[in-house]
Motif scaffolding. Structure first.
Motif, mmCIF file in Angstrom:
data_model
loop_
_atom_site.group_PDB
_atom_site.id
_atom_site.type_symbol
_atom_site.label_atom_id
_atom_site.label_comp_id
_atom_site.label_asym_id
_atom_site.label_seq_id
_atom_site.Cartn_x
_atom_site.Cartn_y
_atom_site.Cartn_z
ATOM 1 N N SER A 99 -31.167 -58.670 -49.731
ATOM 2 C CA SER A 99 -29.768 -58.309 -49.495
ATOM 3 C C SER A 99 -28.929 -59.580 -49.572
ATOM 4 O O SER A 99 -29.243 -60.583 -48.919
ATOM 5 C CB SER A 99 -29.588 -57.672 -48.112
ATOM 6 O OG SER A 99 -30.103 -56.375 -48.077
ATOM 7 N N HIS A 155 -25.148 -61.467 -49.279
ATOM 8 C CA HIS A 155 -23.874 -61.377 -48.576
ATOM 9 C C HIS A 155 -22.965 -62.496 -49.072
ATOM 10 O O HIS A 155 -23.443 -63.574 -49.435
ATOM 11 C CB HIS A 155 -24.098 -61.483 -47.064
ATOM 12 C CG HIS A 155 -25.321 -60.753 -46.602
ATOM 13 N ND1 HIS A 155 -25.422 -59.379 -46.632
ATOM 14 C CD2 HIS A 155 -26.521 -61.219 -46.164
ATOM 15 C CE1 HIS A 155 -26.629 -59.023 -46.209
ATOM 16 N NE2 HIS A 155 -27.318 -60.117 -45.924
ATOM 17 N N ASP A 174 -24.684 -56.721 -47.780
ATOM 18 C CA ASP A 174 -25.674 -55.806 -48.369
ATOM 19 C C ASP A 174 -25.391 -55.569 -49.850
ATOM 20 O O ASP A 174 -25.340 -54.416 -50.308
ATOM 21 C CB ASP A 174 -25.695 -54.472 -47.615
ATOM 22 C CG ASP A 174 -26.482 -54.562 -46.325
ATOM 23 O OD1 ASP A 174 -26.374 -53.651 -45.494
ATOM 24 O OD2 ASP A 174 -27.209 -55.568 -46.143
ATOM 25 N N GLN A 207 -25.264 -65.685 -49.480
ATOM 26 C CA GLN A 207 -26.204 -65.924 -48.378
ATOM 27 C C GLN A 207 -27.268 -64.836 -48.371
ATOM 28 O O GLN A 207 -26.994 -63.670 -48.614
ATOM 29 C CB GLN A 207 -25.458 -65.910 -47.041
ATOM 30 C CG GLN A 207 -26.318 -66.046 -45.809
ATOM 31 C CD GLN A 207 -26.369 -64.762 -44.983
ATOM 32 O OE1 GLN A 207 -25.345 -64.172 -44.668
ATOM 33 N NE2 GLN A 207 -27.579 -64.328 -44.616
ATOM 34 N N TRP A 239 -31.364 -63.915 -46.377
ATOM 35 C CA TRP A 239 -32.342 -64.259 -45.355
ATOM 36 C C TRP A 239 -33.689 -64.361 -46.032
ATOM 37 O O TRP A 239 -34.088 -63.446 -46.769
ATOM 38 C CB TRP A 239 -32.360 -63.191 -44.277
ATOM 39 C CG TRP A 239 -33.375 -63.417 -43.206
ATOM 40 C CD1 TRP A 239 -33.407 -64.450 -42.316
ATOM 41 C CD2 TRP A 239 -34.493 -62.592 -42.896
ATOM 42 N NE1 TRP A 239 -34.485 -64.317 -41.468
ATOM 43 C CE2 TRP A 239 -35.161 -63.188 -41.795
ATOM 44 C CE3 TRP A 239 -34.999 -61.403 -43.427
ATOM 45 C CZ2 TRP A 239 -36.308 -62.622 -41.238
ATOM 46 C CZ3 TRP A 239 -36.131 -60.839 -42.865
ATOM 47 C CH2 TRP A 239 -36.770 -61.463 -41.780
ATOM 48 N N GLU A 281 -38.219 -67.084 -42.164
ATOM 49 C CA GLU A 281 -37.313 -66.624 -41.095
ATOM 50 C C GLU A 281 -36.066 -67.505 -41.032
ATOM 51 O O GLU A 281 -35.487 -67.719 -39.967
ATOM 52 C CB GLU A 281 -38.009 -66.645 -39.725
ATOM 53 C CG GLU A 281 -39.227 -65.765 -39.628
ATOM 54 C CD GLU A 281 -38.906 -64.350 -39.186
ATOM 55 O OE1 GLU A 281 -37.721 -64.038 -39.030
ATOM 56 O OE2 GLU A 281 -39.845 -63.572 -39.001
ATOM 57 N N HIS A 282 -35.651 -68.024 -42.173
ATOM 58 C CA HIS A 282 -34.483 -68.890 -42.235
ATOM 59 C C HIS A 282 -33.365 -68.244 -43.027
ATOM 60 O O HIS A 282 -33.594 -67.483 -43.974
ATOM 61 C CB HIS A 282 -34.841 -70.226 -42.886
ATOM 62 C CG HIS A 282 -35.637 -71.130 -41.992
ATOM 63 N ND1 HIS A 282 -36.010 -72.386 -42.384
ATOM 64 C CD2 HIS A 282 -36.120 -70.975 -40.743
ATOM 65 C CE1 HIS A 282 -36.687 -72.972 -41.404
ATOM 66 N NE2 HIS A 282 -36.773 -72.124 -40.405
ATOM 67 N N VAL A 283 -32.136 -68.592 -42.670
ATOM 68 C CA VAL A 283 -30.966 -68.166 -43.418
ATOM 69 C C VAL A 283 -30.711 -69.192 -44.524
ATOM 70 O O VAL A 283 -30.841 -70.394 -44.296
ATOM 71 C CB VAL A 283 -29.738 -68.090 -42.487
ATOM 72 C CG1 VAL A 283 -28.465 -67.838 -43.285
ATOM 73 C CG2 VAL A 283 -29.946 -67.007 -41.443
ATOM 74 N N PHE A 299 -27.959 -70.365 -47.597
ATOM 75 C CA PHE A 299 -26.651 -70.266 -48.251
ATOM 76 C C PHE A 299 -26.724 -70.891 -49.628
ATOM 77 O O PHE A 299 -27.449 -71.885 -49.841
ATOM 78 C CB PHE A 299 -25.574 -71.009 -47.451
ATOM 79 C CG PHE A 299 -25.134 -70.317 -46.201
ATOM 80 C CD1 PHE A 299 -25.666 -70.679 -44.965
ATOM 81 C CD2 PHE A 299 -24.175 -69.315 -46.234
ATOM 82 C CE1 PHE A 299 -25.258 -70.053 -43.798
ATOM 83 C CE2 PHE A 299 -23.750 -68.680 -45.071
ATOM 84 C CZ PHE A 299 -24.309 -69.051 -43.858
#
Lengths: 120, 108
Positions: free
Chosen positions: B31, B33, B49, B88, B90, B95-97, B99
């Motif tokens: 997904s 963003h 999304d 952005q 995930w 388990e990191h975001v 960008f």
């Protein structure tokens, strides 16, 4: 929805600083929260996030044990305790509310940002 | 670690359509963003999304995501759309975001 961050500040390398983010307009204890930073003239870097209950917590690799995120659901407050600060930690730090996505999550509300300057 | 690649800049004339891309390995399975950020301001979510818009974001903003590229499309561009745009995702493996590096949209 409002997220209001504390003022940042000027810190010497190796020093410490605590940022806070006070929220209103939503039930703070229902939401996971995040810290994101932006170095001057640069892009966005995720720093950390904390679940609604306070655990689990995840950190970006560059934090390397130097930062601690916490929250007080009674005071509607999010905190970022930063220590062993480096010149490269100079940035605007944003708190943001995390929302679940179809896969992962996004950030739908942001604070105004706190400028942290690390310099001798 | 997962990497998102955006063009540094995109220029478009008022009234035209701007397309800002975000490249990543099999990004279509994630997904995506999008945020815009004007100078001195905090980022604002414009698409989540892949293609949904938060309330208050004009229909001129739309998104798509397939294969190795996600795209933010801004139709009938206005001077007020001039900003930096960030994608952005995930990364579930860490388990990191993550960008993208950001794209500066210039309205000519």
């Amino acid at each position: 929805v409002q997220l209001v961050e504390s003022e940042g500040g000027l810190v010497k390398p190796g020093g410490s600083l605590r940022l806070s983010c006070i929220v209103s307009g939503f039930t703070f204890s229902d939401y996971h929260m995040t810290w994101i930073r932006q170095a001057p003239g640069k892009g966005l870097d995720w720093v950390s996030y904390i679940s609604s209950s306070g655990s689990p917590i995840y950190y970006a690799d560059f934090v390397a044990g130097r930062f601690t995120v916490s929250r007080d659901n009674v005071k509607n407050s999010l905190y970022l305790q930063m220590s062993s600060l480096r010149v490269e930690d100079t940035a605007v730090y944003y708190c943001a509310r995390r929302r679940l996505a179809r896969g992962g999550f996004y950030f739908d509300s942001w604070g105004q940002g706190s400028l942290v300057t690390v310099s001798s | 670690s997962y990497v998102l690649t955006q063009p540094p800049s995109v220029s478009v004339a008022p009234g035209q359509t701007a397309r800002i891309t975000c490249g990543g390995n099999n990004i279509g399975s994630k997904s995506v963003h999008w945020y815009h950020q004007k100078p001195g301001q905090a980022p604002v979510l414009v698409v989540y999304d892949d293609s949904d818009r938060p309330s208050g974001i004009p229909e001129r903003f739309s998104g798509s995501n397939s294969g190795n590229t996600a795209t933010l499309t801004i139709s009938r561009v206005e001077a007020g759309d001039e900003a930096d745009y960030y994608c952005q995702v995930w990364d579930s493996s860490t388990e990191h975001v993550v960008f993208g590096g950001g794209t500066k949209l210039t309205v000519l």
